[in-house]
Design an enzyme around this catalytic site. Structure first.
Site, PDB file in Angstrom:
ATOM      1  N   ARG A 181       0.217   0.106  -2.261  1.00 13.13           N
ATOM      2  CA  ARG A 181      -0.555  -0.730  -3.180  1.00 13.13           C
ATOM      3  C   ARG A 181       0.329  -1.858  -3.669  1.00 13.13           C
ATOM      4  O   ARG A 181       1.546  -1.663  -3.830  1.00 13.13           O
ATOM      5  CB  ARG A 181      -1.010   0.070  -4.415  1.00 13.13           C
ATOM      6  CG  ARG A 181      -2.285   0.858  -4.223  1.00 13.13           C
ATOM      7  CD  ARG A 181      -3.522  -0.030  -4.153  1.00 13.13           C
ATOM      8  NE  ARG A 181      -4.737   0.728  -3.955  1.00 13.13           N
ATOM      9  CZ  ARG A 181      -5.235   1.113  -2.780  1.00 13.13           C
ATOM     10  NH1 ARG A 181      -4.621   0.801  -1.662  1.00 13.13           N
ATOM     11  NH2 ARG A 181      -6.368   1.796  -2.717  1.00 13.13           N
ATOM     12  N   GLU A 218      -3.373  -9.231  -5.239  1.00 10.16           N
ATOM     13  CA  GLU A 218      -4.114  -9.627  -4.032  1.00 10.16           C
ATOM     14  C   GLU A 218      -5.599  -9.817  -4.345  1.00 10.16           C
ATOM     15  O   GLU A 218      -6.111  -9.195  -5.266  1.00 10.16           O
ATOM     16  CB  GLU A 218      -3.924  -8.577  -2.922  1.00 10.16           C
ATOM     17  CG  GLU A 218      -4.497  -7.206  -3.249  1.00 10.16           C
ATOM     18  CD  GLU A 218      -4.238  -6.189  -2.133  1.00 10.16           C
ATOM     19  OE1 GLU A 218      -3.086  -5.945  -1.774  1.00 10.16           O
ATOM     20  OE2 GLU A 218      -5.255  -5.646  -1.647  1.00 10.16           O
ATOM     21  N   HIS A 250      -4.153  -6.505   3.846  1.00  9.69           N
ATOM     22  CA  HIS A 250      -4.654  -5.173   3.457  1.00  9.69           C
ATOM     23  C   HIS A 250      -5.629  -4.614   4.507  1.00  9.69           C
ATOM     24  O   HIS A 250      -6.798  -4.369   4.212  1.00  9.69           O
ATOM     25  CB  HIS A 250      -5.310  -5.233   2.071  1.00  9.69           C
ATOM     26  CG  HIS A 250      -5.364  -3.892   1.394  1.00  9.69           C
ATOM     27  ND1 HIS A 250      -5.365  -3.734   0.035  1.00  9.69           N
ATOM     28  CD2 HIS A 250      -5.438  -2.625   1.908  1.00  9.69           C
ATOM     29  CE1 HIS A 250      -5.430  -2.439  -0.264  1.00  9.69           C
ATOM     30  NE2 HIS A 250      -5.466  -1.753   0.857  1.00  9.69           N
TER      31      HIS A 250
END
Ligand code: 8YV
Length: 320
Positions: free
Chosen positions: A238, A267, A285
Site C-alpha cells: 500500500r 495515489e 496499482h
C-alpha cells in the site's frame, strides 16, 4: 426483486448479471470515483460492492443507516472502518486468496524488472540512445542466488518466498509480527529476522504487509540507509508504507540501487520526485490485474453479497 445494492465502480457484465438475479442493482457503469457523492448514491441501498477506491467510514455509515453489508473485491481493506461497521451491525467482507498467486507473480516481476533495469533500459532504447554495446551497459544485480527479503509474511509474502526459494534458489529472510510454523519456514527456505537485520541483509526487499497506522512510513530514510547500496526495494502493498520522498532521495543518491513500485502515497497522484529518478519501475496499482483474477475477486464479492441477504454464510466475512 431483492434488496437494492450499489456496485460502486464498473465491473464485468457477467458480474452485474449475477447480481441482478438476486438484487435491484445500481451499477456505476460510468466508473467515476464517487468520493463525496457515495453516500447520496447509496440512499435506499442495503448492500454495496466496493473496490479500493471507496471509503466506508463513520460519516458515510451515519448518512446511510439502511446499509447492512459492505463487500469489497480487494484483499486490503484499510479504506473500510470495520470497527464502525461492526458497531452498527454492518457486515464487511474482503476478497483474499483468489489474488494471491497473481499478485505474487507481479511482485516477483517488479522485483526482477528493478534488479535487471528493465524500464530504465527500455526508456533509453526508446529515446534512440542505443548505438553500441558496452560491458556494463545496464548491468544490474542477479536474482538467482540473491537473498530475498520479505516484510509481511502473509499469503502473498509466502507465495513470493516460494517463487524465490523453489524457482530461483534464493535464501529467504522475512520479518513479520508472527513467525511461521517451523515446517512452513522449512518449505519456503525462510528464516525470521528482526526488521533491521532484514534491511541490512536483503539483496531484494519486497513489501507485502497490510497498511495500518503503525505501518505508516515503516520504510523511511533511516530504514533505507540500512539497506545495501546494491539492494532493490519493491512495494506491492500500500502507498504510505514507504516514505516516497525519502525513497526518491535514496534512489537519486544511489544509496540503494533500484526500486519497483505499484502503490504510492496519495495515489493515483504520486510524488513527482519519483518520476525524476531513472532507477525505478513504476506501475499503476495493477499487481492483481489479470483478467481471471479480477473476475475471481469480483465473483467472491458477489458470493458474499448474496450470502449476506439470503441467510447463507458469507465466505470471507471480516466481522463475524
Ligand atoms: C486492487 C488491492 O486492485 O486487493 C487489494 O487489496 O490492492 C488490489 O487488488 C486495488 O485495491 C484497487 O481496487
Amino acid at each position: 426483486m431483492g434488496p437494492k445494492i450499489l456496485v460502486a465502480r464498473r465491473v464485468f457484465p457477467e458480474i452485474v448479471a449475477r447480481l441482478q438475479q438476486h438484487f435491484e442493482v445500481d451499477h456505476n457503469e460510468g466508473d467515476e470515483v464517487l468520493g463525496a457523492r457515495l453516500a447520496e448514491r447509496l440512499q435506499g441501498c442495503a448492500g454495496v460492492f466496493i473496490t479500493g477506491s471507496e471509503r466506508i467510514d463513520q460519516a458515510l455509515l451515519d448518512a446511510c443507516p439502511q446499509l447492512k453489508a459492505v463487500c469489497a473485491m480487494t484483499v486490503g481493506f484499510n479504506n473500510v472502518d470495520v470497527a464502525a461497521c461492526t458497531a452498527r451491525g454492518v457486515r464487511v467482507s474482503n476478497a483474499p486468496d483468489v489474488l494471491t498467486e497473481t499478485t505474487a507473480d507481479f511482485g516477483f516481476a517488479l522485483m526482477m524488472a528493478a534488479a535487471r533495469r528493465l524500464a530504465e533500459s527500455e526508456h533509453y532504447l526508446r529515446r534512440g540512445e542505443w548505438t553500441r554495446w558496452s560491458i556494463d551497459m545496464f548491468a544490474g544485480s542477479d536474482i538467482h542466488g540473491a537473498t530475498l527479503g520479505i516484510l509481511g509474511m502473509g499469503r502473498i509474502g509466502q507465495a513470493i518466498a516460494r517463487r524465490g526459494h523453489l524457482g530461483f534458489g534464493m535464501p529467504v529472510i522475512y520479518h513479520n509480527r508472527s513467525r511461521l510454523a517451523p515446517e512452513v519456514e522449512a518449505s519456503l527456505g525462510a528464516r525470521w529476522v528482526d526488521k533491521d537485520s532484514l534491511l541490512c541483509e536483503a539483496d531484494h526487499l519486497v513489501l507485502v504487509l497490510p497498511y495500518s497506522p503503525e505501518a505508516h512510513h515503516i520504510i523511511g530514510a533511516r530504514e533505507l540507509s540500512l539497506m545495501k547500496p546494491s539492494a532493490t526495494l519493491t512495494n506491492i502493498a500500500r502507498g504510505g508504507i514507504v516514505d516516497d520522498a525519502a525513497l526518491a532521495e535514496a534512489l537519486a543518491k544511489k544509496t540503494i540501487a533500484a526500486a519497483g513500485l505499484d502503490v504510492y502515497e496519495g495515489e493515483p497522484k504520486l510524488n513527482p520526485a519519483l518520476l525524476e529518478v531513472p532507477n525505478i519501475v513504476l506501475t499503476p496499482h495493477i499487481a492483481s490485474a489479470s483478467i481471471p483474477t479480477r473476475r475471481a475477486m469480483a465473483n467472491l464479492a458477489v458470493d458474499n453479497l448474496i450470502a449476506a441477504f439470503t441467510g447463507g454464510r458469507m465466505p470471507t466475512l471480516l466481522n463475524p
